[in-house]
Design a protein around this motif. Structure first.
Motif, short mmCIF file in Angstrom:
data_model
loop_
_atom_site.label_atom_id
_atom_site.label_comp_id
_atom_site.label_asym_id
_atom_site.label_seq_id
_atom_site.Cartn_x
_atom_site.Cartn_y
_atom_site.Cartn_z
N ILE A 243 47.38 31.66 26.83
CA ILE A 243 45.96 31.83 26.47
C ILE A 243 45.24 32.72 27.49
O ILE A 243 44.03 32.68 27.63
N ARG A 244 46.05 33.48 28.23
CA ARG A 244 45.56 34.49 29.18
C ARG A 244 44.84 33.88 30.38
O ARG A 244 43.92 34.48 30.93
N HIS A 245 45.30 32.71 30.76
CA HIS A 245 44.80 32.07 31.98
C HIS A 245 45.98 31.59 32.81
O HIS A 245 46.17 30.38 33.02
N PRO A 246 46.82 32.53 33.29
CA PRO A 246 47.99 32.11 34.08
C PRO A 246 47.58 31.40 35.36
O PRO A 246 46.49 31.62 35.89
N ILE A 247 48.46 30.54 35.84
CA ILE A 247 48.18 29.79 37.06
C ILE A 247 48.27 30.72 38.27
O ILE A 247 49.19 31.53 38.39
N VAL A 248 47.32 30.57 39.16
CA VAL A 248 47.31 31.36 40.40
C VAL A 248 48.60 31.10 41.17
O VAL A 248 49.03 29.95 41.34
N GLY A 249 49.24 32.17 41.63
CA GLY A 249 50.47 32.05 42.40
C GLY A 249 51.73 32.01 41.58
O GLY A 249 52.83 32.06 42.13
N ASP A 250 51.61 31.92 40.25
CA ASP A 250 52.78 31.83 39.39
C ASP A 250 53.23 33.24 38.99
O ASP A 250 52.79 33.78 37.97
N LEU A 251 54.12 33.82 39.76
CA LEU A 251 54.56 35.19 39.49
C LEU A 251 55.60 35.27 38.38
O LEU A 251 55.94 36.36 37.93
N SER A 252 56.10 34.13 37.91
CA SER A 252 57.03 34.13 36.77
C SER A 252 56.30 34.35 35.46
O SER A 252 56.81 34.97 34.53
N TYR A 253 55.08 33.83 35.36
CA TYR A 253 54.32 33.92 34.12
C TYR A 253 52.98 34.64 34.30
O TYR A 253 52.15 34.63 33.40
N GLY A 254 52.79 35.25 35.42
CA GLY A 254 51.57 36.01 35.67
C GLY A 254 51.81 36.98 36.80
O GLY A 254 52.94 37.32 37.13
N ASN A 255 50.74 37.42 37.44
CA ASN A 255 50.88 38.32 38.57
C ASN A 255 49.69 38.12 39.51
O ASN A 255 48.76 37.39 39.20
N LEU A 256 49.77 38.75 40.65
CA LEU A 256 48.69 38.64 41.62
C LEU A 256 47.47 39.42 41.14
O LEU A 256 47.56 40.60 40.82
N ARG A 257 46.33 38.73 41.05
CA ARG A 257 45.08 39.37 40.66
C ARG A 257 44.08 39.23 41.80
O ARG A 257 43.78 38.12 42.24
N LEU A 258 43.58 40.35 42.27
CA LEU A 258 42.56 40.33 43.32
C LEU A 258 41.22 40.64 42.68
O LEU A 258 40.99 41.76 42.21
N PRO A 259 40.33 39.66 42.61
CA PRO A 259 39.03 39.87 41.95
C PRO A 259 38.24 41.00 42.60
O PRO A 259 38.34 41.24 43.81
N LYS A 260 37.46 41.68 41.80
CA LYS A 260 36.60 42.74 42.32
C LYS A 260 35.62 42.15 43.33
O LYS A 260 35.06 41.08 43.13
N ALA A 261 35.43 42.89 44.43
CA ALA A 261 34.50 42.48 45.49
C ALA A 261 34.88 41.15 46.13
O ALA A 261 34.02 40.44 46.65
N ALA A 262 36.17 40.80 46.07
CA ALA A 262 36.62 39.56 46.71
C ALA A 262 36.47 39.66 48.22
O ALA A 262 36.61 40.73 48.81
N THR A 263 36.17 38.53 48.85
CA THR A 263 36.07 38.51 50.31
C THR A 263 37.45 38.74 50.92
O THR A 263 38.48 38.51 50.28
N ALA A 264 37.48 39.18 52.14
CA ALA A 264 38.75 39.39 52.84
C ALA A 264 39.53 38.09 52.95
O ALA A 264 40.76 38.07 52.86
N GLU A 265 38.80 36.97 53.11
CA GLU A 265 39.45 35.67 53.21
C GLU A 265 40.16 35.31 51.90
O GLU A 265 41.27 34.78 51.92
N LEU A 266 39.53 35.60 50.77
CA LEU A 266 40.14 35.29 49.48
C LEU A 266 41.37 36.16 49.23
O LEU A 266 42.40 35.69 48.75
N ILE A 267 41.26 37.44 49.56
CA ILE A 267 42.39 38.34 49.38
C ILE A 267 43.59 37.86 50.19
O ILE A 267 44.72 37.80 49.71
N GLU A 268 43.33 37.47 51.43
CA GLU A 268 44.41 36.97 52.29
C GLU A 268 44.99 35.67 51.73
O GLU A 268 46.22 35.47 51.73
#
Length: 317
Positions: A243-268
């Motif tokens: 339903i296009r809401h893959p679980i964060v960190g699940d690289l088998s069924y999704g991929n890494l997504r970095l939100p626009k304007a994300a803080t440096a802490e979130l990206i890390e």
């Protein structure tokens, strides 16, 4: 090493008249599954009035039964001294909080170092229980609660409860994308047509139903509660990705997504979180012996808590 071979004596109840022997014995000896009893009948380990019969033999009531219960070794895995986080334990069940990174049972490429090896070290008697008492599983990188059968009667009961969908299994997941509301995902799941290590939604798959509801909305992600109606391999992961809401960190069924304007802490935090953000937080089942309803809760692990707090802080920035 084989387990002791108990000899059990009983009489077929009059109310069982007209039933198959294997069905009558399943009521008479509830510690054992009907399939196990049927195998013993076929092997000649059950005598009815001193005679060997077949599982489909119709009983009349009053016959004398002698059962030689052959408690063979059910697993070949070796015990290993691996630390367990046990939340409850009695003579029938063990409830354990599995950490992320621990594989449930040995398989290709993972002959040891598993939860099954740890359980056999904790309770050597599990060698006589199918799969060392493991009646359900969690993926390697999913954390949370599991129930383990410590006796044959518990194994039979828990398998039946899972089949009847009466075991309540509740999870928490952090997914990509803003969800509007909860819902029900009813999509069959089967092995992926190309990647044999993955599962996929497919028309010829097995029935799979997941219920989910929104707990907290963030700027580019959502914290959801999921409840399993069925228990297919990778079910929540596959369903949420579908339903296009893959679980964060699940690289088998999704991929890494970095939100626009994300803080440096979130990206890390997102780059450093190397497992699916999925946690089995609640487990409810009926005790196999007492019939009491048991419920257990366990807090999400520190790594997932830290990730959620970073996501929350980014949303408030």
């Amino acid at each position: 090493m084989n387990q002791p071979q108990p000899t059990l004596n009983a009489s077929i109840p009059v109310e069982s008249a007209g039933r198959r022997l294997d069905a009558a014995l399943a009521d008479l000896f509830p510690d054992f599954s009907r399939s196990r009893l049927s195998a013993w009948i076929k092997a000649g380990d059950v005598l009815l009035d001193g005679e060997q019969v077949v599982p489909r033999h119709i009983v009349h009531g009053g016959e004398a039964v002698v059962l030689n219960a052959r408690m063979q070794r059910e697993v070949s895995a070796a015990p290993e001294a691996i630390e367990l986080d046990i939340r409850y334990e009695d003579e029938d069940v063990i409830v354990v909080n599995k950490p992320a990174g621990l594989i449930v049972h040995p398989g290709a490429g993972n002959p040891d170092g598993t939860l099954q090896n740890a359980l056999l070290h904790h309770e050597p008697g599990l060698v006589g229980i199918p799969r060392a008492g493991l009646v359900h599983r969690l993926d390697k990188n999913t954390s949370g609660l599991m129930v383990v059968a410590r006796s044959l009667r518990a194994h039979t009961s828990l398998v039946e409860q899972l089949s009847a969908r009466s075991v309540h299994r509740q999870y928490e997941a952090l997914v990509y994308g803003p969800m509007v509301s909860g819902g029900r995902i009813d999509k069959p799941i089967g092995r992926h047509p190309v990647d044999r290590l993955k599962q996929a939604v497919r028309e010829d798959g097995r029935e799979a139903v997941t219920h989910y509801r929104v707990r907290e909305r963030f700027r580019a992600m959502t914290l959801v509660e999921c409840r399993l109606e069925t228990g297919r391999t990778h079910q929540i992961r596959v369903h949420l990705a579908s339903i296009r809401h893959p679980i964060v960190g699940d690289l088998s069924y999704g991929n890494l997504r970095l939100p626009k304007a994300a803080t440096a802490e979130l990206i890390e935090a997102l780059r450093g979180f190397r497992r699916q953000a999925l946690h089995a937080e609640r487990l409810e089942f009926t005790h196999p012996a007492s019939g009491e309803s048991l419920a257990f809760d366990v807090a999400r692990p520190a790594d997932m808590t830290a990730l959620i707090e970073t996501v929350r802080a980014d949303s408030q920035a």
